[in-house]
Design a protein around this motif. Structure first.
Motif, PDB file in Angstrom:
ATOM      1  N   TYR A   9       0.796  -1.227   0.000  1.00 10.59           N
ATOM      2  CA  TYR A   9       0.000   0.000   0.000  1.00 10.59           C
ATOM      3  C   TYR A   9       0.828   1.277   0.000  1.00 10.59           C
ATOM      4  CZ  TYR A   9      -3.685  -3.322   0.991  1.00 10.59           C
ATOM      5  OH  TYR A   9      -4.549  -4.394   0.913  1.00 10.59           O
ATOM      6  N   LYS A  12       0.176   4.462  -2.432  1.00 14.46           N
ATOM      7  CA  LYS A  12      -1.186   4.369  -2.955  1.00 14.46           C
ATOM      8  C   LYS A  12      -2.152   5.074  -2.020  1.00 14.46           C
ATOM      9  CE  LYS A  12      -0.140   0.083  -5.260  1.00 14.46           C
ATOM     10  NZ  LYS A  12      -0.383  -1.343  -5.368  1.00 14.46           N
ATOM     11  N   ASN A  13      -3.265   5.544  -2.568  1.00  9.49           N
ATOM     12  CA  ASN A  13      -4.322   6.117  -1.734  1.00  9.49           C
ATOM     13  C   ASN A  13      -5.056   4.969  -1.063  1.00  9.49           C
ATOM     14  OD1 ASN A  13      -3.912   8.881  -2.270  1.00  9.49           O
ATOM     15  ND2 ASN A  13      -4.906   8.642  -4.249  1.00  9.49           N
ATOM     16  N   ILE A  14      -5.137   5.038   0.251  1.00  8.51           N
ATOM     17  CA  ILE A  14      -5.705   3.931   1.021  1.00  8.51           C
ATOM     18  C   ILE A  14      -6.708   4.411   2.062  1.00  8.51           C
ATOM     19  CG2 ILE A  14      -3.720   2.404   0.696  1.00  8.51           C
ATOM     20  CD1 ILE A  14      -2.747   3.204   3.499  1.00  8.51           C
ATOM     21  N   ARG A  15      -7.511   3.457   2.511  1.00  6.47           N
ATOM     22  CA  ARG A  15      -8.436   3.679   3.629  1.00  6.47           C
ATOM     23  C   ARG A  15      -8.125   2.610   4.669  1.00  6.47           C
ATOM     24  NH1 ARG A  15     -13.242   3.116   1.184  1.00  6.47           N
ATOM     25  NH2 ARG A  15     -13.375   5.356   0.848  1.00  6.47           N
ATOM     26  N   LYS A  17      -9.342   1.195   8.386  1.00  5.41           N
ATOM     27  CA  LYS A  17     -10.313   1.179   9.483  1.00  5.41           C
ATOM     28  C   LYS A  17      -9.609   0.514  10.659  1.00  5.41           C
ATOM     29  CE  LYS A  17     -14.917  -0.241  10.898  1.00  5.41           C
ATOM     30  NZ  LYS A  17     -16.125  -0.976  10.541  1.00  5.41           N
ATOM     31  N   GLU A  25      -8.004   8.090   5.761  1.00  7.82           N
ATOM     32  CA  GLU A  25      -7.732   7.997   4.335  1.00  7.82           C
ATOM     33  C   GLU A  25      -6.556   8.885   3.983  1.00  7.82           C
ATOM     34  OE1 GLU A  25     -11.267   8.987   2.157  1.00  7.82           O
ATOM     35  OE2 GLU A  25     -12.277   7.142   2.734  1.00  7.82           O
ATOM     36  N   GLU A  60      -7.637  -0.926   2.531  1.00  6.14           N
ATOM     37  CA  GLU A  60      -7.959  -1.115   1.125  1.00  6.14           C
ATOM     38  C   GLU A  60      -7.451   0.061   0.315  1.00  6.14           C
ATOM     39  OE1 GLU A  60     -12.187  -0.961   0.265  1.00  6.14           O
ATOM     40  OE2 GLU A  60     -12.508   0.393   1.947  1.00  6.14           O
ATOM     41  N   GLU A  61      -7.150  -0.220  -0.954  1.00  2.87           N
ATOM     42  CA  GLU A  61      -6.774   0.831  -1.877  1.00  2.87           C
ATOM     43  C   GLU A  61      -8.033   1.520  -2.357  1.00  2.87           C
ATOM     44  OE1 GLU A  61      -4.241   1.430  -6.007  1.00  2.87           O
ATOM     45  OE2 GLU A  61      -4.245  -0.524  -5.027  1.00  2.87           O
ATOM     46  N   ILE A  62      -7.989   2.853  -2.441  1.00  3.89           N
ATOM     47  CA  ILE A  62      -9.138   3.617  -2.927  1.00  3.89           C
ATOM     48  C   ILE A  62      -8.715   4.453  -4.126  1.00  3.89           C
ATOM     49  CG2 ILE A  62     -10.350   3.655  -0.713  1.00  3.89           C
ATOM     50  CD1 ILE A  62      -9.262   6.459  -0.227  1.00  3.89           C
ATOM     51  N   GLY A  63      -9.656   4.952  -4.869  1.00  6.60           N
ATOM     52  CA  GLY A  63      -9.363   5.777  -6.040  1.00  6.60           C
ATOM     53  C   GLY A  63      -8.701   7.086  -5.661  1.00  6.60           C
ATOM     54  N   ASP A  64      -8.203   7.780  -6.671  1.00  6.59           N
ATOM     55  CA  ASP A  64      -7.534   9.062  -6.447  1.00  6.59           C
ATOM     56  C   ASP A  64      -8.507  10.000  -5.890  1.00  6.59           C
ATOM     57  OD1 ASP A  64      -5.189   7.976  -7.366  1.00  6.59           O
ATOM     58  OD2 ASP A  64      -5.579   8.562  -9.429  1.00  6.59           O
TER      59      ASP A  64
END
Length: 64
Positions: A9, A12-15, A17, A25, A60-64
């Protein structure tokens, strides 16, 4: 505990929890292997906040 492979990760843009339900994020940075940490647990940062693998409920990876 099964490894979350946090190094995947970095950059990368991640979230994340956390185990207490908080959600963060941002861009994953500064992965540290367990051997480099006290306590000896893998970790990843978002900004200035470090998250140890045992504190992460999900990542998790999230979109830009």
């Amino acid at each position: 505990m099964k490894s979350m492979k946090l190094w995947r990760y970095v950059g990368k843009n991640i979230r994340i929890k956390t185990d207490d339900g908080l959600i963060y994020e941002g861009k994953g940075c500064d992965f540290s292997f367990a051997d480099d940490n006290e306590p000896e647990i893998d970790s990843i940062c978002i900004g200035d906040t470090e998250f140890f693998e045992n504190e992460i409920a999900s990542i998790e990876e999230i979109g830009d």
